[in-house]
Every structure is written in structure tokens, then in C-alpha cells.
Design a protein around this motif. Structure first.
Motif, PDB file in Angstrom:
ATOM      1  N   ARG A  38       0.868  -1.186   0.000  1.00  0.00           N
ATOM      2  CA  ARG A  38       0.000   0.000   0.000  1.00  0.00           C
ATOM      3  C   ARG A  38       0.897   1.226   0.000  1.00  0.00           C
ATOM      4  O   ARG A  38       1.767   1.373   0.854  1.00  0.00           O
ATOM      5  CB  ARG A  38      -0.908  -0.001   1.214  1.00  0.00           C
ATOM      6  N   THR A  40       0.988   5.432   0.045  1.00  0.00           N
ATOM      7  CA  THR A  40       0.247   6.658   0.349  1.00  0.00           C
ATOM      8  C   THR A  40       1.160   7.840   0.076  1.00  0.00           C
ATOM      9  O   THR A  40       2.316   7.842   0.486  1.00  0.00           O
ATOM     10  CB  THR A  40      -0.211   6.679   1.821  1.00  0.00           C
ATOM     11  N   LYS A  41       0.626   8.829  -0.629  1.00  0.00           N
ATOM     12  CA  LYS A  41       1.436  10.000  -0.993  1.00  0.00           C
ATOM     13  C   LYS A  41       0.609  11.257  -0.744  1.00  0.00           C
ATOM     14  O   LYS A  41      -0.555  11.351  -1.128  1.00  0.00           O
ATOM     15  CB  LYS A  41       1.843   9.922  -2.459  1.00  0.00           C
ATOM     16  N   ASP A  42       1.228  12.227  -0.090  1.00  0.00           N
ATOM     17  CA  ASP A  42       0.595  13.530   0.135  1.00  0.00           C
ATOM     18  C   ASP A  42       1.044  14.494  -0.943  1.00  0.00           C
ATOM     19  O   ASP A  42       2.183  14.448  -1.392  1.00  0.00           O
ATOM     20  CB  ASP A  42       0.984  14.102   1.505  1.00  0.00           C
ATOM     21  N   THR A  53      -4.426  13.719  -0.301  1.00  0.00           N
ATOM     22  CA  THR A  53      -3.695  12.506   0.045  1.00  0.00           C
ATOM     23  C   THR A  53      -4.254  11.378  -0.803  1.00  0.00           C
ATOM     24  O   THR A  53      -5.471  11.180  -0.843  1.00  0.00           O
ATOM     25  CB  THR A  53      -3.862  12.162   1.539  1.00  0.00           C
ATOM     26  N   CYS A  54      -3.358  10.656  -1.480  1.00  0.00           N
ATOM     27  CA  CYS A  54      -3.781   9.556  -2.341  1.00  0.00           C
ATOM     28  C   CYS A  54      -3.092   8.273  -1.910  1.00  0.00           C
ATOM     29  O   CYS A  54      -1.952   8.295  -1.446  1.00  0.00           O
ATOM     30  CB  CYS A  54      -3.441   9.850  -3.802  1.00  0.00           C
ATOM     31  N   SER A  55      -3.791   7.162  -2.087  1.00  0.00           N
ATOM     32  CA  SER A  55      -3.205   5.868  -1.766  1.00  0.00           C
ATOM     33  C   SER A  55      -3.741   4.812  -2.717  1.00  0.00           C
ATOM     34  O   SER A  55      -4.699   5.039  -3.443  1.00  0.00           O
ATOM     35  CB  SER A  55      -3.491   5.483  -0.309  1.00  0.00           C
ATOM     36  N   LEU A 100      -2.334   5.904  -8.165  1.00  0.00           N
ATOM     37  CA  LEU A 100      -2.987   5.813  -6.857  1.00  0.00           C
ATOM     38  C   LEU A 100      -4.422   6.299  -7.073  1.00  0.00           C
ATOM     39  O   LEU A 100      -4.642   7.426  -7.513  1.00  0.00           O
ATOM     40  CB  LEU A 100      -2.263   6.674  -5.827  1.00  0.00           C
ATOM     41  N   GLN A 102      -7.191   6.207  -4.812  1.00  0.00           N
ATOM     42  CA  GLN A 102      -8.008   6.563  -3.659  1.00  0.00           C
ATOM     43  C   GLN A 102      -7.503   7.890  -3.117  1.00  0.00           C
ATOM     44  O   GLN A 102      -6.624   7.932  -2.257  1.00  0.00           O
ATOM     45  CB  GLN A 102      -7.942   5.470  -2.594  1.00  0.00           C
ATOM     46  N   CYS A 103      -8.061   8.989  -3.627  1.00  0.00           N
ATOM     47  CA  CYS A 103      -7.592  10.318  -3.245  1.00  0.00           C
ATOM     48  C   CYS A 103      -8.648  11.042  -2.406  1.00  0.00           C
ATOM     49  O   CYS A 103      -9.840  10.969  -2.690  1.00  0.00           O
ATOM     50  CB  CYS A 103      -7.265  11.139  -4.488  1.00  0.00           C
ATOM     51  N   LYS A 110     -13.575  11.907  -0.183  1.00  0.00           N
ATOM     52  CA  LYS A 110     -13.046  11.251  -1.379  1.00  0.00           C
ATOM     53  C   LYS A 110     -13.287  12.124  -2.604  1.00  0.00           C
ATOM     54  O   LYS A 110     -14.380  12.646  -2.807  1.00  0.00           O
ATOM     55  CB  LYS A 110     -13.679   9.876  -1.576  1.00  0.00           C
TER      56      LYS A 110
END
Length: 138
Positions: A38, A40-42, A53-55, A100, A102-103, A110
Motif C-alpha cells: 500500500r 500513500t502519498k501527500d 492525500t492519495c493511496s 494511486l 483513492q484520493c 473522497k
């Protein structure tokens, strides 16, 4: 007549290994395997405020396995042992882009139906794995 005798000192090192201590090691087994992680990136705006934030769960490659290493007695090393250690690791990396999907905005809502609902990022992952001498950073 005086005869001088010369002595020769012979140092012999004998190593005895019982059959119970001998274990056969299969060939090396260093592989490139798939693994899901998984990420996650800001993302921040130009003045440093959190924008989104997206993951996402991404399938990536990893190195896994074992390599033959050995330690043996040596009369030429200061420790008395000669070591040859090998580690299973990447022989080179490749870059690729992943999405990614899921932002969320700063309020945790969302993002749907906008260009910000996905984020493309670049990752580096092993392209090939092999046994490399430990400590070598080629």
C-alpha cells in the motif's frame, strides 16, 4: 667434529566435522517475486499546505531467497577465519509509473469526478535479483 641438527617445526591444522554437522545446501534461490504493498502519498500546494492525500494497493517486485555463504578457518587472516558472504538483492532497478486511485481532500472527503481523483507517481523496483557479495553496492 660438531654436527648441528636442524629442527623442522610442522604445524598441522586438522578439522574434523562429524556427519551430524554436515548439512547439504541446495543451490542458491534468489528470485524476483511479486508483492502487493500500500502506497500513500501527500500532495502540497505551492505554499506548503496539504492539498490531497492519495493511496492505492500496488503490485511490485521484490527480491527474496537465500545465497550460499561460507566461513572457513584461515591461517592468513587475523581473525583466523575467512568469510565469503552473499546476499539476495537487486542487480538493477527499473522505474515505472503507477496510479494511486483513492484520493481524499484535506477534510477526508473522497475526490470523485475531478482530475484530482487519481495521482500518478514514479516508483523504482527490482528488475532482476541475484546473489551479490555482501557489502558491495554496485
Amino acid at each position: 667434529m660438531l654436527v648441528a641438527t636442524k629442527s623442522l617445526l610442522v604445524l598441522a591444522i586438522y578439522i574434523t566435522i562429524s556427519k551430524a554437522e554436515i548439512t547439504e545446501v541446495d543451490d542458491e534461490s534468489c528470485e524476483t517475486l511479486q508483492s502487493e504493498i500500500r502506497i500513500t502519498k501527500d500532495e502540497y500546494d505551492e505554499i506548503g499546505r496539504l492539498r490531497r492525500t492519495c493511496s492505492g494497493d500496488i503490485l511490485v517486485t521484490k527480491c527474496e531467497g537465500f545465497c550460499n555463504s561460507q566461513v572457513q578457518p584461515s591461517v592468513v587472516t587475523t581473525t583466523g577465519f575467512s568469510k565469503e558472504c552473499y546476499c539476495c538483492r537487486e542487480s538493477y532497478l527499473k522505474e515505472r509509473f503507477v496510479i494511486l486511485n483513492q484520493c481524499y481532500d484535506v477534510d477526508g472527503i473522497k475526490l470523485i469526478g475531478t482530475e484530482d481523483e487519481t495521482m500518478e507517481i514514479k516508483i523504482r523496483e527490482p528488475a532482476e535479483c541475484k546473489c551479490i557479495k555482501c557489502g558491495d553496492f554496485a
